[in-house]
Design an enzyme around this catalytic site. Structure first.
Site, PDB file in Angstrom:
ATOM      1  N   HIS A   9       4.186  -4.174  34.645  1.00 48.04           N
ATOM      2  CA  HIS A   9       3.039  -5.082  34.640  1.00 48.04           C
ATOM      3  C   HIS A   9       3.157  -6.156  35.726  1.00 48.04           C
ATOM      4  O   HIS A   9       2.859  -7.316  35.504  1.00 48.04           O
ATOM      5  CB  HIS A   9       2.870  -5.740  33.263  1.00 48.04           C
ATOM      6  CG  HIS A   9       2.839  -4.745  32.156  1.00 48.04           C
ATOM      7  ND1 HIS A   9       1.798  -3.862  31.961  1.00 48.04           N
ATOM      8  CD2 HIS A   9       3.750  -4.450  31.200  1.00 48.04           C
ATOM      9  CE1 HIS A   9       2.068  -3.078  30.931  1.00 48.04           C
ATOM     10  NE2 HIS A   9       3.235  -3.405  30.447  1.00 48.04           N
ATOM     11  N   ASP A  15       5.160   5.912  34.296  1.00 49.60           N
ATOM     12  CA  ASP A  15       5.201   4.988  33.168  1.00 49.60           C
ATOM     13  C   ASP A  15       5.060   5.786  31.887  1.00 49.60           C
ATOM     14  O   ASP A  15       4.441   6.854  31.871  1.00 49.60           O
ATOM     15  CB  ASP A  15       4.091   3.945  33.248  1.00 49.60           C
ATOM     16  CG  ASP A  15       4.386   2.710  32.397  1.00 49.60           C
ATOM     17  OD1 ASP A  15       5.507   2.621  31.851  1.00 49.60           O
ATOM     18  OD2 ASP A  15       3.522   1.848  32.281  1.00 49.60           O
ATOM     19  N   GLY A  16       5.658   5.276  30.828  1.00 51.53           N
ATOM     20  CA  GLY A  16       5.556   5.900  29.517  1.00 51.53           C
ATOM     21  C   GLY A  16       5.031   4.890  28.525  1.00 51.53           C
ATOM     22  O   GLY A  16       5.207   3.687  28.703  1.00 51.53           O
ATOM     23  N   ASP A  34       9.377   1.742  35.728  1.00 48.56           N
ATOM     24  CA  ASP A  34       9.688   0.433  35.151  1.00 48.56           C
ATOM     25  C   ASP A  34      10.713   0.586  34.022  1.00 48.56           C
ATOM     26  O   ASP A  34      10.980  -0.361  33.302  1.00 48.56           O
ATOM     27  CB  ASP A  34       8.428  -0.301  34.693  1.00 48.56           C
ATOM     28  CG  ASP A  34       7.718   0.385  33.541  1.00 48.56           C
ATOM     29  OD1 ASP A  34       8.180   1.440  33.084  1.00 48.56           O
ATOM     30  OD2 ASP A  34       6.680  -0.139  33.095  1.00 48.56           O
ATOM     31  N   ASP A  48       0.471   2.842  33.994  1.00 45.05           N
ATOM     32  CA  ASP A  48       0.443   2.223  32.668  1.00 45.05           C
ATOM     33  C   ASP A  48      -0.863   2.564  31.952  1.00 45.05           C
ATOM     34  O   ASP A  48      -0.868   2.905  30.769  1.00 45.05           O
ATOM     35  CB  ASP A  48       0.606   0.711  32.796  1.00 45.05           C
ATOM     36  CG  ASP A  48       0.577   0.022  31.442  1.00 45.05           C
ATOM     37  OD1 ASP A  48       1.460   0.305  30.615  1.00 45.05           O
ATOM     38  OD2 ASP A  48      -0.343  -0.771  31.203  1.00 45.05           O
ATOM     39  N   GLU A  83       9.001   8.110  29.374  1.00 41.36           N
ATOM     40  CA  GLU A  83       9.428   7.735  30.731  1.00 41.36           C
ATOM     41  C   GLU A  83      10.075   8.936  31.424  1.00 41.36           C
ATOM     42  O   GLU A  83       9.838   9.188  32.610  1.00 41.36           O
ATOM     43  CB  GLU A  83      10.428   6.568  30.685  1.00 41.36           C
ATOM     44  CG  GLU A  83       9.854   5.261  30.164  1.00 41.36           C
ATOM     45  CD  GLU A  83       8.957   4.556  31.157  1.00 41.36           C
ATOM     46  OE1 GLU A  83       8.787   5.026  32.292  1.00 41.36           O
ATOM     47  OE2 GLU A  83       8.389   3.512  30.779  1.00 41.36           O
TER      48      GLU A  83
END
Length: 170
Positions: A140, A19-20, A85, A150, A63
Site C-alpha cells: 500500500h 500480491d495475495g 510485499d 492488491d 503470495e
C-alpha cells in the site's frame, strides 16, 4: 485461454508484481493478483494480469501463488525482477531460508514442518530457468502496480470461484 506462442518469443526483461489477499482471516477466502510487464526486443512494452477467485486459504499461500503464476507464464528463460510485499516470500530467497529448509527435509527450527511445501516446490520449479532478482516493496505504498495487484487479489478473494485472465491486446 490459449496464448499466441509467438507472443512469448518477445520476452526479454520481465517485471512481475504480486500480491495475495486472505481478507484478514487465515481461514478466509484467498485470492492473488499478478501483473506481468515485459519489454520486447523491439522496445515495446506489454502487460498481462492474472487473478484467481475464492479459495479458503491463508495470505502467505496466495503470495506464493501470485509469484508462481507469473513465472509459469514464461516459456523461455528470462531476466526477471519479481516484486512482492511479502517479506516472507522475499526473505525465503534472499536470505537462504529455502536452502536451509531443503537441507533439513523441509523442516524449520525445532523440527517444525514448513507450511505450503507443495507451493514452495512448485515455485522453485517455476523459478529454476530464470535469472530472478527478488525485491520487497512496502504494501500500500501507492505504487501503481502494487496497488493494481492488491485490487486484483482483493477482488478475487471476494469473488465466487471466478478465474480472471486478462490479456492486453496489441
Amino acid at each position: 485461454m490459449v496464448l499466441n506462442e509467438k507472443r512469448y518469443d518477445l520476452f526479454m526483461k520481465v517485471y512481475i508484481y504480486t500480491d495475495g489477499a486472505a481478507r484478514g482471516n487465515p481461514d478466509g477466502p484467498g485470492g492473488y493478483g499478478t501483473v506481468l510487464k515485459y519489454i520486447a526486443p523491439d522496445g515495446t512494452n506489454h502487460e498481462r494480469e492474472f487473478s484467481q477467485g475464492y479459495e479458503k486459504t491463508t495470505n502467505n499461500r496466495m503470495e506464493l501463488m501470485a509469484a508462481i503464476v507469473g513465472l509459469e507464464a514464461l516459456n523461455r528463460p528470462c531476466e526477471v525482477e519479481l516484486y512482492s510485499d511479502s517479506q516472507y516470500l522475499i526473505k525465503a530467497f534472499n536470505e537462504g531460508w529455502l536452502d536451509g529448509w531443503i537441507k533439513k527435509g523441509w523442516k524449520r527450527g525445532k523440527n517444525e514442518p514448513v507450511k505450503n511445501v507443495d507451493l514452495w516446490k512448485r515455485l522453485l520449479a517455476a523459478a529454476k530457468p530464470h535469472q530472478i532478482t527478488w525485491l520487497w516493496v512496502k504494501g500500500h505504498d501507492g505504487h501503481e502496480y502494487n496497488e493494481r495487484c492488491d485490487t486484483l487479489a482483493t477482488t478475487a478473494a471476494d469473488g465466487d470461484n471466478l478465474i480472471k485472465d486478462v490479456i492486453e491486446q496489441f
